[in-house]
Design a protein around this motif. Structure first.
Motif, PDB file in Angstrom:
ATOM      1  N   PRO A  59       0.809  -1.220   0.000  1.00 13.09           N
ATOM      2  CA  PRO A  59       0.000   0.000   0.000  1.00 13.09           C
ATOM      3  C   PRO A  59       0.842   1.269   0.000  1.00 13.09           C
ATOM      4  O   PRO A  59       1.957   1.305   0.531  1.00 13.09           O
ATOM      5  CB  PRO A  59      -0.805  -0.127   1.304  1.00 13.09           C
ATOM      6  CG  PRO A  59      -0.904  -1.599   1.537  1.00 13.09           C
ATOM      7  CD  PRO A  59       0.406  -2.162   1.070  1.00 13.09           C
ATOM      8  N   GLY A  60       0.293   2.300  -0.600  1.00  9.14           N
ATOM      9  CA  GLY A  60       0.972   3.587  -0.603  1.00  9.14           C
ATOM     10  C   GLY A  60       1.987   3.743  -1.701  1.00  9.14           C
ATOM     11  O   GLY A  60       2.778   4.692  -1.682  1.00  9.14           O
ATOM     12  N   GLY A  61       2.025   2.835  -2.678  1.00  7.08           N
ATOM     13  CA  GLY A  61       2.914   3.001  -3.818  1.00  7.08           C
ATOM     14  C   GLY A  61       4.287   2.405  -3.669  1.00  7.08           C
ATOM     15  O   GLY A  61       5.212   2.789  -4.393  1.00  7.08           O
ATOM     16  N   TYR A  62       4.478   1.454  -2.752  1.00  7.81           N
ATOM     17  CA  TYR A  62       5.769   0.792  -2.586  1.00  7.81           C
ATOM     18  C   TYR A  62       5.839  -0.408  -3.526  1.00  7.81           C
ATOM     19  O   TYR A  62       5.033  -1.333  -3.423  1.00  7.81           O
ATOM     20  CB  TYR A  62       5.969   0.355  -1.132  1.00  7.81           C
ATOM     21  CG  TYR A  62       6.241   1.508  -0.201  1.00  7.81           C
ATOM     22  CD1 TYR A  62       7.551   1.869   0.114  1.00  7.81           C
ATOM     23  CD2 TYR A  62       5.197   2.259   0.321  1.00  7.81           C
ATOM     24  CE1 TYR A  62       7.812   2.944   0.951  1.00  7.81           C
ATOM     25  CE2 TYR A  62       5.447   3.338   1.156  1.00  7.81           C
ATOM     26  CZ  TYR A  62       6.756   3.677   1.465  1.00  7.81           C
ATOM     27  OH  TYR A  62       7.012   4.741   2.286  1.00  7.81           O
ATOM     28  N   VAL A  63       6.802  -0.378  -4.450  1.00 11.75           N
ATOM     29  CA  VAL A  63       6.935  -1.417  -5.466  1.00 11.75           C
ATOM     30  C   VAL A  63       8.303  -2.073  -5.322  1.00 11.75           C
ATOM     31  O   VAL A  63       9.323  -1.381  -5.191  1.00 11.75           O
ATOM     32  CB  VAL A  63       6.774  -0.841  -6.883  1.00 11.75           C
ATOM     33  CG1 VAL A  63       6.915  -1.939  -7.938  1.00 11.75           C
ATOM     34  CG2 VAL A  63       5.420  -0.159  -7.021  1.00 11.75           C
ATOM     35  N   TYR A  64       8.324  -3.405  -5.359  1.00 16.91           N
ATOM     36  CA  TYR A  64       9.556  -4.169  -5.142  1.00 16.91           C
ATOM     37  C   TYR A  64       9.784  -5.116  -6.318  1.00 16.91           C
ATOM     38  O   TYR A  64       8.844  -5.753  -6.800  1.00 16.91           O
ATOM     39  CB  TYR A  64       9.457  -4.982  -3.843  1.00 16.91           C
ATOM     40  CG  TYR A  64       9.114  -4.147  -2.636  1.00 16.91           C
ATOM     41  CD1 TYR A  64      10.114  -3.567  -1.863  1.00 16.91           C
ATOM     42  CD2 TYR A  64       7.780  -3.922  -2.286  1.00 16.91           C
ATOM     43  CE1 TYR A  64       9.799  -2.780  -0.761  1.00 16.91           C
ATOM     44  CE2 TYR A  64       7.458  -3.140  -1.186  1.00 16.91           C
ATOM     45  CZ  TYR A  64       8.463  -2.572  -0.429  1.00 16.91           C
ATOM     46  OH  TYR A  64       8.148  -1.793   0.657  1.00 16.91           O
ATOM     47  N   VAL A  65      11.027  -5.206  -6.768  1.00 15.55           N
ATOM     48  CA  VAL A  65      11.399  -6.158  -7.811  1.00 15.55           C
ATOM     49  C   VAL A  65      12.683  -6.844  -7.362  1.00 15.55           C
ATOM     50  O   VAL A  65      13.566  -6.213  -6.773  1.00 15.55           O
ATOM     51  CB  VAL A  65      11.585  -5.448  -9.170  1.00 15.55           C
ATOM     52  CG1 VAL A  65      12.705  -4.412  -9.117  1.00 15.55           C
ATOM     53  CG2 VAL A  65      11.859  -6.467 -10.279  1.00 15.55           C
ATOM     54  N   SER A  66      12.790  -8.139  -7.590  1.00 14.09           N
ATOM     55  CA  SER A  66      13.942  -8.902  -7.108  1.00 14.09           C
ATOM     56  C   SER A  66      15.042  -8.962  -8.156  1.00 14.09           C
ATOM     57  O   SER A  66      14.792  -8.879  -9.362  1.00 14.09           O
ATOM     58  CB  SER A  66      13.512 -10.328  -6.747  1.00 14.09           C
ATOM     59  OG  SER A  66      13.141 -11.046  -7.918  1.00 14.09           O
ATOM     60  N   ARG A  67      16.261  -9.138  -7.672  1.00 16.74           N
ATOM     61  CA  ARG A  67      17.368  -9.346  -8.613  1.00 16.74           C
ATOM     62  C   ARG A  67      17.183 -10.659  -9.369  1.00 16.74           C
ATOM     63  O   ARG A  67      17.676 -10.799 -10.497  1.00 16.74           O
ATOM     64  CB  ARG A  67      18.711  -9.325  -7.889  1.00 16.74           C
ATOM     65  CG  ARG A  67      18.890 -10.382  -6.817  1.00 16.74           C
ATOM     66  CD  ARG A  67      20.323 -10.404  -6.286  1.00 16.74           C
ATOM     67  NE  ARG A  67      20.467 -11.315  -5.155  1.00 16.74           N
ATOM     68  CZ  ARG A  67      20.612 -12.625  -5.257  1.00 16.74           C
ATOM     69  NH1 ARG A  67      20.640 -13.195  -6.454  1.00 16.74           N
ATOM     70  NH2 ARG A  67      20.740 -13.382  -4.177  1.00 16.74           N
ATOM     71  N   GLY A  68      16.474 -11.634  -8.779  1.00 14.64           N
ATOM     72  CA  GLY A  68      16.187 -12.881  -9.478  1.00 14.64           C
ATOM     73  C   GLY A  68      15.343 -12.648 -10.713  1.00 14.64           C
ATOM     74  O   GLY A  68      15.559 -13.277 -11.759  1.00 14.64           O
ATOM     75  N   LEU A  69      14.376 -11.740 -10.632  1.00 17.64           N
ATOM     76  CA  LEU A  69      13.559 -11.411 -11.795  1.00 17.64           C
ATOM     77  C   LEU A  69      14.347 -10.588 -12.806  1.00 17.64           C
ATOM     78  O   LEU A  69      14.231 -10.781 -14.019  1.00 17.64           O
ATOM     79  CB  LEU A  69      12.305 -10.660 -11.360  1.00 17.64           C
ATOM     80  CG  LEU A  69      11.334 -10.261 -12.472  1.00 17.64           C
ATOM     81  CD1 LEU A  69      10.920 -11.477 -13.291  1.00 17.64           C
ATOM     82  CD2 LEU A  69      10.118  -9.571 -11.909  1.00 17.64           C
ATOM     83  N   LEU A  70      15.168  -9.669 -12.321  1.00 10.74           N
ATOM     84  CA  LEU A  70      15.990  -8.879 -13.232  1.00 10.74           C
ATOM     85  C   LEU A  70      16.915  -9.773 -14.044  1.00 10.74           C
ATOM     86  O   LEU A  70      17.150  -9.527 -15.234  1.00 10.74           O
ATOM     87  CB  LEU A  70      16.809  -7.854 -12.447  1.00 10.74           C
ATOM     88  CG  LEU A  70      16.012  -6.743 -11.756  1.00 10.74           C
ATOM     89  CD1 LEU A  70      16.944  -5.866 -10.933  1.00 10.74           C
ATOM     90  CD2 LEU A  70      15.250  -5.905 -12.768  1.00 10.74           C
TER      91      LEU A  70
END
Length: 487
Positions: A96-107
């Motif tokens: 919530p509130g616009g916090y977005v996470y992406v993993s180095r595994g996906l990158l």
């Protein structure tokens, strides 16, 4: 012998600065309550997923892609926060509130800037369409995770949307998919629309979905635990969401065909940590090795392993499972902790009996205690083995659970725990991590050469194809930029 030639110098690790970016849509902006909730949860989410990944140039690149998506809206720039997580699990999610996470595994799995944009667009769309599910995990303390500066003082690990999902509950054939599938599908379609609005080729969303499904299938074929935590929690849900993405791509008019940022994106991956992290532990030669916390133990043969900053979980095909975590809530006597604290906490979670065979012992030169505890669940009678080991740094807990009749699995897990040992500094340096090398294909270089050059021997060619998207009869050609895994 083939030797890869670096295209860029390795990027150094440094402090990651979190950039604040914006995206909004037809839905109203985030409320102050949502922003407060996201801010309160942020530190715990980062710790839970291995910490922030310190790779400044790549972090800035991710922020720029997020900004390109955000430019399509009127939301103020400070509405979004993008963070790269230090985990091998292929995941991207939002809070919530616009916090977005992406993993180095996906990158590492992505092959273009457009695929990165697709990975960011979907969790952003989750927030905008109301598809975001509330996190089930509570707050975390940095002193109770396996990562040295950040394992969880919990019973079975952590429940969080960004963690690779547990096996789905049993459902009869023909039972409808989970109730949030409709919202997930709506978010997937919204993410494709965001890609098109930002000028990215929308086919990248479908290609990323295929890559994630292929990666998941390869892990299962190699008898490994899947590290994909996107596209829904169940196989049925993943298929529906992937199909919805493909349909949305076909229906989206005017999207560009080419991805001008493919080469730039791949060059940004030079030096990216790949797979297990030394900060969370490494699986090497049938053992779990933690070079930073300086311990190791042999893994039970035939078990598949999954771990993150909080827990290590090893599962056997017959249903046995071994869980490692850590805690600081232990007094001077380990037996008292097992009898008076840990076992009663387990009893509150499942229908269990009294512990028996409680004893003090020594494992690997360390003070330890062990006990057994019977319990029952929907699958029948089981026995839990409880082991607590105190080292110089912290207290580790092993819980081995097996069907009451599966004596061999119980013995295998006990042998694994009893192999727990100190890892001398001279031995710890023998376990370097894997990292991504970007290489431009030259004349005479073949798939077999690339597969033979990497340290991951099992399924080497399949891994190379998976990492680079060479499916079917596609092969590298001169001039291609390919990702290699180096040691």
């Amino acid at each position: 012998m083939f030797r890869p030639v670096p295209i860029l110098a390795l990027l150094s690790f440094a402090l990651l600065s979190f950039a604040l970016l914006t995206f909004t849509g037809p839905a109203a902006g985030f409320t102050s309550a949502e922003r407060d909730a996201g801010a309160r949860a942020h530190e715990g989410v980062v710790i839970r997923h291995g910490g922030a990944y310190y790779f400044p140039a790549l972090s800035e690149y991710v922020n720029q892609v997020g900004a390109r998506l955000a430019d399509q809206t009127e939301e103020p720039p400070e509405a979004w926060t993008f963070t790269i997580l230090d985990t091998a699990t292929a995941t991207a999610f939002a809070r919530p509130g616009g916090y977005v996470y992406v993993s180095r595994g996906l990158l590492a799995l992505a092959n273009s800037e457009a695929e990165l944009a697709a990975a960011l667009a979907q969790p952003m769309a989750h927030l905008l369409t109301g598809a975001l599910r509330p996190a089930a995990a509570g707050p975390m303390r940095p002193d109770t995770v396996l990562a040295p500066d950040a394992l969880l003082d919990g019973l079975t690990g952590i429940a969080d949307e960004g963690v690779a999902p547990a096996p789905p509950p049993r459902r009869d054939a023909g039972t409808p998919p989970p109730p949030d599938t409709e919202a997930e599908v709506a978010a997937a379609k919204r993410g494709v629309a965001m890609l098109a609005a930002a000028g990215y080729p929308t086919r990248a969303a479908a290609e990323l979905a295929v890559r994630l499904q292929t990666h998941d299938a390869l892990a299962r074929r190699l008898d490994q635990t899947s590290r994909v935590a996107m596209l829904g929690a169940t196989p049925e849900q993943r298929d529906l969401i992937a199909a919805a993405i493909a349909e949305a791509v076909r229906a989206q008019p005017g999207a560009p065909e080419a991805d001008a940022g493919e080469a730039d994106f791949k060059l940004m991956l030079q030096g990216l940590l790949y797979g297990d992290s030394p900060a969370q532990g490494l699986v090497r030669e049938g053992a779990f090795v933690h070079p930073m916390l300086r311990f190791a133990f042999d893994l039970p043969e035939g078990f598949t392993v999954q771990f993150d900053a909080a827990t290590l979980t090893a599962r056997a095909p017959g249903g046995a499972v071994m869980i490692l975590d850590t805690t600081e809530r232990v007094g001077s006597r380990l037996e008292s902790y097992v009898r008076d604290d840990w076992a009663p906490a387990l009893t509150r979670q499942v229908s269990s009996g009294y512990i028996y065979d409680l004893q003090s012992l020594e494992i690997g030169g360390f003070e330890a205690a062990s006990a057994f505890q019977p319990y029952a669940d929907e699958d029948g009678a089981k026995v839990a083995q409880l082991f607590v080991i105190r080292t110089d740094q912290r207290v580790y807990r092993f819980r081995g659970i097996a069907p009451a009749e599966d004596i061999s699995a119980s013995l295998a897990m006990e042998d694994a725990v009893r192999s727990f040992r100190r890892l001398p500094a001279t031995e710890a340096v023998r376990y370097p991590p894997y990292w991504v090398q970007i290489h431009q294909v030259r004349r005479g270089e073949t798939m077999n050469l690339f597969a033979a050059a990497v340290p991951l021997r099992q399924g080497a060619e399949s891994r190379f194809r998976d990492l680079n998207g060479y499916y079917g009869d596609r092969v590298p050609v001169i001039g291609d930029l390919v990702k290699l895994v180096m040691e």
